[in-house]
Design a protein around this motif. Structure first.
Motif, PDB file in Angstrom:
ATOM      1  N   GLU A   1       0.831  -1.195   0.000  1.00  0.00           N
ATOM      2  CA  GLU A   1       0.000   0.000   0.000  1.00  0.00           C
ATOM      3  C   GLU A   1       0.875   1.258   0.000  1.00  0.00           C
ATOM      4  O   GLU A   1       0.580   2.233  -0.701  1.00  0.00           O
ATOM      5  CB  GLU A   1      -0.919   0.000   1.222  1.00  0.00           C
ATOM      6  CG  GLU A   1      -1.983  -1.089   1.204  1.00  0.00           C
ATOM      7  CD  GLU A   1      -2.806  -1.113   2.477  1.00  0.00           C
ATOM      8  OE1 GLU A   1      -3.863  -1.751   2.481  1.00  0.00           O
ATOM      9  OE2 GLU A   1      -2.361  -0.473   3.466  1.00  0.00           O
ATOM     10  N   MET A   2       1.953   1.204   0.785  1.00  0.00           N
ATOM     11  CA  MET A   2       2.858   2.350   0.837  1.00  0.00           C
ATOM     12  C   MET A   2       3.494   2.606  -0.530  1.00  0.00           C
ATOM     13  O   MET A   2       3.603   3.760  -0.977  1.00  0.00           O
ATOM     14  CB  MET A   2       3.941   2.104   1.885  1.00  0.00           C
ATOM     15  CG  MET A   2       3.433   2.100   3.320  1.00  0.00           C
ATOM     16  SD  MET A   2       4.715   1.648   4.509  1.00  0.00           S
ATOM     17  CE  MET A   2       5.854   3.020   4.277  1.00  0.00           C
ATOM     18  N   GLN A   3       3.893   1.519  -1.210  1.00  0.00           N
ATOM     19  CA  GLN A   3       4.531   1.687  -2.509  1.00  0.00           C
ATOM     20  C   GLN A   3       3.553   2.266  -3.534  1.00  0.00           C
ATOM     21  O   GLN A   3       3.910   3.140  -4.330  1.00  0.00           O
ATOM     22  CB  GLN A   3       5.058   0.334  -3.001  1.00  0.00           C
ATOM     23  CG  GLN A   3       5.898   0.438  -4.274  1.00  0.00           C
ATOM     24  CD  GLN A   3       7.132   1.295  -4.065  1.00  0.00           C
ATOM     25  OE1 GLN A   3       7.878   1.099  -3.101  1.00  0.00           O
ATOM     26  NE2 GLN A   3       7.324   2.270  -4.942  1.00  0.00           N
ATOM     27  N   ASN A   4       2.321   1.767  -3.494  1.00  0.00           N
ATOM     28  CA  ASN A   4       1.313   2.288  -4.410  1.00  0.00           C
ATOM     29  C   ASN A   4       1.038   3.773  -4.169  1.00  0.00           C
ATOM     30  O   ASN A   4       0.897   4.568  -5.108  1.00  0.00           O
ATOM     31  CB  ASN A   4       0.011   1.492  -4.278  1.00  0.00           C
ATOM     32  CG  ASN A   4       0.137   0.096  -4.854  1.00  0.00           C
ATOM     33  OD1 ASN A   4       0.994  -0.165  -5.698  1.00  0.00           O
ATOM     34  ND2 ASN A   4      -0.706  -0.820  -4.377  1.00  0.00           N
ATOM     35  N   LEU A   5       0.959   4.140  -2.896  1.00  0.00           N
ATOM     36  CA  LEU A   5       0.728   5.542  -2.566  1.00  0.00           C
ATOM     37  C   LEU A   5       1.893   6.420  -3.006  1.00  0.00           C
ATOM     38  O   LEU A   5       1.703   7.519  -3.532  1.00  0.00           O
ATOM     39  CB  LEU A   5       0.498   5.697  -1.053  1.00  0.00           C
ATOM     40  CG  LEU A   5      -0.841   5.175  -0.519  1.00  0.00           C
ATOM     41  CD1 LEU A   5      -0.822   5.142   1.004  1.00  0.00           C
ATOM     42  CD2 LEU A   5      -1.976   6.055  -1.024  1.00  0.00           C
ATOM     43  N   LEU A   6       3.107   5.895  -2.769  1.00  0.00           N
ATOM     44  CA  LEU A   6       4.289   6.646  -3.192  1.00  0.00           C
ATOM     45  C   LEU A   6       4.300   6.885  -4.697  1.00  0.00           C
ATOM     46  O   LEU A   6       4.595   7.988  -5.177  1.00  0.00           O
ATOM     47  CB  LEU A   6       5.562   5.893  -2.769  1.00  0.00           C
ATOM     48  CG  LEU A   6       6.002   6.043  -1.314  1.00  0.00           C
ATOM     49  CD1 LEU A   6       7.120   5.064  -0.998  1.00  0.00           C
ATOM     50  CD2 LEU A   6       6.461   7.473  -1.051  1.00  0.00           C
ATOM     51  N   ASN A   7       3.965   5.846  -5.438  1.00  0.00           N
ATOM     52  CA  ASN A   7       3.948   5.970  -6.896  1.00  0.00           C
ATOM     53  C   ASN A   7       2.919   6.997  -7.350  1.00  0.00           C
ATOM     54  O   ASN A   7       3.173   7.802  -8.252  1.00  0.00           O
ATOM     55  CB  ASN A   7       3.658   4.621  -7.544  1.00  0.00           C
ATOM     56  CG  ASN A   7       4.801   3.632  -7.373  1.00  0.00           C
ATOM     57  OD1 ASN A   7       5.939   4.032  -7.123  1.00  0.00           O
ATOM     58  ND2 ASN A   7       4.503   2.350  -7.497  1.00  0.00           N
ATOM     59  N   THR A   8       1.752   6.952  -6.709  1.00  0.00           N
ATOM     60  CA  THR A   8       0.687   7.898  -7.077  1.00  0.00           C
ATOM     61  C   THR A   8       1.103   9.332  -6.787  1.00  0.00           C
ATOM     62  O   THR A   8       0.954  10.234  -7.623  1.00  0.00           O
ATOM     63  CB  THR A   8      -0.611   7.568  -6.326  1.00  0.00           C
ATOM     64  OG1 THR A   8      -1.029   6.245  -6.666  1.00  0.00           O
ATOM     65  CG2 THR A   8      -1.710   8.561  -6.672  1.00  0.00           C
ATOM     66  N   HIS A   9       1.633   9.553  -5.585  1.00  0.00           N
ATOM     67  CA  HIS A   9       2.031  10.905  -5.205  1.00  0.00           C
ATOM     68  C   HIS A   9       3.218  11.398  -6.040  1.00  0.00           C
ATOM     69  O   HIS A   9       3.294  12.570  -6.398  1.00  0.00           O
ATOM     70  CB  HIS A   9       2.373  10.965  -3.715  1.00  0.00           C
ATOM     71  CG  HIS A   9       1.168  10.971  -2.821  1.00  0.00           C
ATOM     72  ND1 HIS A   9       0.292  12.024  -2.780  1.00  0.00           N
ATOM     73  CD2 HIS A   9       0.712  10.064  -1.933  1.00  0.00           C
ATOM     74  CE1 HIS A   9      -0.663  11.767  -1.907  1.00  0.00           C
ATOM     75  NE2 HIS A   9      -0.431  10.579  -1.370  1.00  0.00           N
ATOM     76  N   GLN A  10       4.145  10.484  -6.328  1.00  0.00           N
ATOM     77  CA  GLN A  10       5.296  10.892  -7.135  1.00  0.00           C
ATOM     78  C   GLN A  10       4.852  11.352  -8.516  1.00  0.00           C
ATOM     79  O   GLN A  10       5.383  12.316  -9.076  1.00  0.00           O
ATOM     80  CB  GLN A  10       6.295   9.736  -7.268  1.00  0.00           C
ATOM     81  CG  GLN A  10       7.593  10.135  -7.967  1.00  0.00           C
ATOM     82  CD  GLN A  10       8.333  11.213  -7.201  1.00  0.00           C
ATOM     83  OE1 GLN A  10       8.579  11.089  -6.009  1.00  0.00           O
ATOM     84  NE2 GLN A  10       8.664  12.301  -7.892  1.00  0.00           N
ATOM     85  N   SER A  11       3.861  10.651  -9.059  1.00  0.00           N
ATOM     86  CA  SER A  11       3.328  11.049 -10.357  1.00  0.00           C
ATOM     87  C   SER A  11       2.706  12.442 -10.291  1.00  0.00           C
ATOM     88  O   SER A  11       2.908  13.271 -11.184  1.00  0.00           O
ATOM     89  CB  SER A  11       2.280  10.032 -10.823  1.00  0.00           C
ATOM     90  OG  SER A  11       1.678  10.443 -12.032  1.00  0.00           O
ATOM     91  N   LYS A  12       1.968  12.710  -9.206  1.00  0.00           N
ATOM     92  CA  LYS A  12       1.363  14.035  -9.046  1.00  0.00           C
ATOM     93  C   LYS A  12       2.434  15.115  -8.874  1.00  0.00           C
ATOM     94  O   LYS A  12       2.307  16.221  -9.406  1.00  0.00           O
ATOM     95  CB  LYS A  12       0.419  14.040  -7.835  1.00  0.00           C
ATOM     96  CG  LYS A  12      -0.838  13.201  -8.047  1.00  0.00           C
ATOM     97  CD  LYS A  12      -1.748  13.263  -6.830  1.00  0.00           C
ATOM     98  CE  LYS A  12      -3.002  12.434  -7.034  1.00  0.00           C
ATOM     99  NZ  LYS A  12      -3.886  12.466  -5.842  1.00  0.00           N
TER     100      LYS A  12
END
Length: 225
Positions: free
Chosen positions: A130-141
């Motif tokens: 979950e942390m990795q998915n969130l990181l990827n999403t935020h990094q994209s933003k």
């Protein structure tokens, strides 16, 4: 004519050289007017900064950087229809620059808020996936926001001087006649604005600085006498 107002140390200012050119006065007269202003030392210190500058012959002289209130105080006594027109033009340009700075600050504040949100979300995530998915999403933003910021950031004062020097070098390379040089300066600055779609060469984007310099180096005027 140079841009009426430009950004120096994050603030919109003009200078005594530009005031002299706009109001058709000798620069030494404008310097004298500033030094003889009947204002308080605190007002003078806050609104006028005496600095050195180097002309195209590598000679060093004095000039003043002038903030909005200092300009209003200085040109209060400059009269005539043309002077009134330029006073209005200065006010409009100062307001435009201030709005542009506020817009940049707003974009940067959004980026800070997004980063803080990302950190809080990551800290409260319970699972590594979950942390990795969130990181990827935020990094994209963040990447998208950084691209947006890059699209808005224009030249710093130092980068503006680099572009000005490139223009001067090109014009002096092409022509020896002072009157013709004046025409060439106007022409190249006009074509820079058209080429990069900006109201002034100072609004060229930072990421396009090298392209602008290469354009100047390869620039060919319509006519050289």
């Amino acid at each position: 004519m140079n841009q009426l107002v430009f950004i120096e140390n994050g603030q919109p200012v003009t200078d005594s050289l530009t005031v002299a050119e706009v109001f058709e006065k000798r620069h030494d007269v404008v310097l004298r007017d500033i030094r003889n202003l009947d204002c308080s030392p605190e007002f003078n210190l806050h609104n006028f900064a005496e600095i050195d500058y180097t002309d195209d012959r590598n000679r060093t002289y004095k000039k003043f950087l002038i903030k909005k209130d200092g300009l209003a105080f200085l040109v209060m006594g400059y009269t005539g229809k043309k002077a009134a027109e330029y006073k209005e033009a200065y006010i409009q340009e100062f307001n435009r620059m201030e709005q542009q700075l506020r817009s940049k600050v707003h974009v940067l504040d959004d980026r800070t808020a997004l980063i803080q949100s990302m950190k809080l979300t990551v800290e409260t995530a319970e699972k590594q996936n979950e942390m990795q998915n969130l990181l990827n999403t935020h990094q994209s933003k963040i990447n998208q926001l950084e691209e947006k910021i890059e699209e808005q950031i224009t030249l710093t004062s130092g980068e503006q001087r680099r572009l000005q020097k490139a223009v001067a070098s090109k014009v002096y390379e092409l022509c020896d006649d002072p009157a013709e040089r004046s025409r060439l300066f106007r022409e190249v600055y006009r074509e820079i604005k058209d080429r990069f779609g900006v109201a002034s060469y100072k609004d060229v984007k930072q990421k396009e600085l090298q392209s602008a310099i290469r354009y100047i180096e390869n620039w060919i005027p319509r006519r050289v006498s």
